[in-house]
Design a protein around this motif. Structure first.
Motif, short mmCIF file in Angstrom:
data_model
loop_
_atom_site.label_atom_id
_atom_site.label_comp_id
_atom_site.label_asym_id
_atom_site.label_seq_id
_atom_site.Cartn_x
_atom_site.Cartn_y
_atom_site.Cartn_z
N LEU A 109 -21.41 -22.92 -46.98
CA LEU A 109 -21.39 -24.33 -47.36
C LEU A 109 -22.77 -24.97 -47.22
N THR A 110 -23.48 -24.64 -46.16
CA THR A 110 -24.83 -25.19 -45.97
C THR A 110 -25.72 -24.85 -47.15
N ARG A 111 -25.66 -23.62 -47.59
CA ARG A 111 -26.55 -23.17 -48.68
C ARG A 111 -26.07 -23.67 -50.04
N ILE A 112 -24.77 -23.78 -50.24
CA ILE A 112 -24.25 -24.36 -51.48
C ILE A 112 -24.73 -25.80 -51.62
N ASN A 113 -24.66 -26.56 -50.54
CA ASN A 113 -25.08 -27.95 -50.59
C ASN A 113 -26.57 -28.10 -50.90
N ARG A 114 -27.37 -27.14 -50.48
CA ARG A 114 -28.81 -27.20 -50.75
C ARG A 114 -29.13 -27.07 -52.24
N THR A 115 -28.20 -26.54 -53.02
CA THR A 115 -28.46 -26.37 -54.45
C THR A 115 -28.29 -27.67 -55.23
N GLY A 116 -27.69 -28.68 -54.61
CA GLY A 116 -27.39 -29.92 -55.32
C GLY A 116 -26.00 -29.95 -55.91
N LYS A 158 -17.75 -19.30 -39.10
CA LYS A 158 -19.22 -19.40 -39.12
C LYS A 158 -19.78 -18.95 -40.47
N GLU A 159 -19.20 -17.90 -41.04
CA GLU A 159 -19.65 -17.46 -42.36
C GLU A 159 -19.41 -18.54 -43.39
N LEU A 160 -18.24 -19.16 -43.35
CA LEU A 160 -17.92 -20.26 -44.26
C LEU A 160 -18.94 -21.39 -44.12
N ASN A 161 -19.27 -21.75 -42.89
CA ASN A 161 -20.22 -22.83 -42.66
C ASN A 161 -21.60 -22.50 -43.22
N ARG A 162 -22.02 -21.24 -43.06
CA ARG A 162 -23.33 -20.84 -43.60
C ARG A 162 -23.33 -20.94 -45.13
N GLY A 192 -26.96 -16.55 -54.86
CA GLY A 192 -28.02 -16.67 -53.87
C GLY A 192 -27.56 -17.34 -52.60
N ALA A 193 -26.74 -18.39 -52.74
CA ALA A 193 -26.26 -19.11 -51.56
C ALA A 193 -25.40 -18.22 -50.68
N VAL A 194 -24.51 -17.47 -51.30
CA VAL A 194 -23.60 -16.62 -50.51
C VAL A 194 -24.38 -15.48 -49.85
N GLU A 195 -25.26 -14.86 -50.62
CA GLU A 195 -25.98 -13.71 -50.06
C GLU A 195 -26.97 -14.12 -48.98
N THR A 196 -27.63 -15.25 -49.13
CA THR A 196 -28.56 -15.68 -48.08
C THR A 196 -27.80 -16.16 -46.84
N ALA A 197 -26.49 -16.41 -47.00
CA ALA A 197 -25.64 -16.73 -45.85
C ALA A 197 -25.18 -15.48 -45.12
N GLY A 198 -25.59 -14.32 -45.64
CA GLY A 198 -25.22 -13.06 -44.99
C GLY A 198 -23.87 -12.53 -45.40
N ALA A 199 -23.33 -13.03 -46.51
CA ALA A 199 -22.02 -12.59 -46.99
C ALA A 199 -22.18 -11.82 -48.30
N ARG A 200 -21.11 -11.16 -48.72
CA ARG A 200 -21.11 -10.39 -49.95
C ARG A 200 -20.38 -11.15 -51.04
#
Length: 318
Positions: free
Chosen positions: A93-100, A87-91, A21-29
């Motif tokens: 990381l942002t979403r991974i961190n939100r998972t705890g 920028k993709e990496l940063n997106r 979910g984190a990777v896909e919501t960051a716009g990556a595959r």
């Protein structure tokens, strides 16, 4: 120099579905499979992938994560190109961190620079490629105290077998996977792996390392680089010396200094060494610059002629 990077992020307390979910919501595959170690899609596939890693299991009973069960996992990027890749990496990381999810000292953060598409590398003979690797190794060893200073204590080259001292390729160091800089795939594929970046999911810390690594590769490959006119052994083993040799701008140098200061404030162990690499020429006394220390390579005592020097000038060490 255009950047082409890959990154391995080891982490705890996350499920496979949370990674997806984190990777896909960051716009990556991303591959939806939790792969075995060194299995799954290739770096050229454009897919992020999850891999199990036995070195991450056992901590507080943690095992490799399931799709709906929290655990440990290694998340590996595909090749990321240029500013868009960062920028993709940063997106992500942002979403991974939100998972705890978090990284502890069992985890590593490894950054790979790929030079397959670099015309200068493609034109190099193997002899010149080896000379380039030795240039990186000599540089990294000379400034090892600075790289230790920007890393958590557990990623110090003297304290961690996974990030030991980088040996010269020309002296037979063809297997360097457990060194601070891994050259194993450079001759065949133009890949250099930097293994010392501290266990982190912090995009600012990772971004700092990426910028410094860019500078290192530019220094090694560019025959017109400012460092070509500087004798490495004359450079102080400080942030100022590193910045001068790599031709850093003041903004990047300031960020490196801030990182060192933050870790000096955080850790009592290693504080004096970190404060030492923050020294500027105006703060260094003649007595300090002629201290007898033990070489981190051969272990023999020698007179350090430069502030922060920890490697002697013997042929096998520098």
């Amino acid at each position: 120099m255009a950047i082409q990077i890959g990154i391995e992020l080891e982490m705890m307390n996350i499920t496979g579905n949370e990674v997806i979910g984190a990777v896909e919501t960051a716009g990556a595959r991303v591959s939806h499979t939790i792969h075995g170690y060194h299995q799954g899609p290739s770096p050229t596939s454009g897919l992020w992938k999850m891999e199990s890693d036995s070195s991450l299991t056992g901590y507080q009973g943690m095992s490799t994560c399931g799709y709906d069960t929290k655990g440990s996992i290694e998340l590996i990027s595909p090749i990321l190109y240029g500013a868009a890749g960062v920028k993709e990496l940063n997106r992500v990381l942002t979403r991974i961190n939100r998972t705890g999810a978090y990284a502890n000292r069992l985890c590593g953060t490894h950054i790979t620079v790929g030079l397959d598409n670099n015309a200068r590398w493609n034109a190099m003979s193997d002899t010149k490629k080896i000379a380039t690797l030795d240039r990186i190794a000599r540089f990294y060893n000379h400034f090892q105290t600075v790289f230790d200073a920007i890393s958590p204590n557990y990623r110090n080259a003297l304290n961690n077998n996974y990030v030991g001292r980088t040996r010269l390729y020309s002296q037979g160091a063809t297997s360097t996977k457990m060194a601070g800089v891994n050259f194993s795939s450079f001759i065949s594929r133009g890949v250099v792996e930097f293994r010392q970046p501290g266990y982190t999911l912090n995009k600012k810390v990772i971004g700092l390392w990426i910028k410094v690594i860019q500078k290192v590769m530019s220094m090694a490959l560019n025959e017109n680089h400012v460092s070509r006119g500087i004798a490495l052994t004359t450079m102080p083993m400080t942030v100022t010396g590193l910045a001068t040799y790599l031709d850093m701008n003041s903004s990047l140098e300031s960020k490196v200094r801030a990182r060192v200061q933050l870790l000096a404030d955080k850790y009592e162990t290693g504080r004096s060494s970190r404060l030492a690499v923050l020294a500027t020429p105006n703060t260094i006394s003649a007595e300090d610059a002629n201290e007898v220390v033990n070489c981190i390579c051969c272990g023999m005592p020698f007179v350090a002629r430069l502030w922060g020097q920890n490697i002697c000038n013997d042929e096998g060490c520098f």
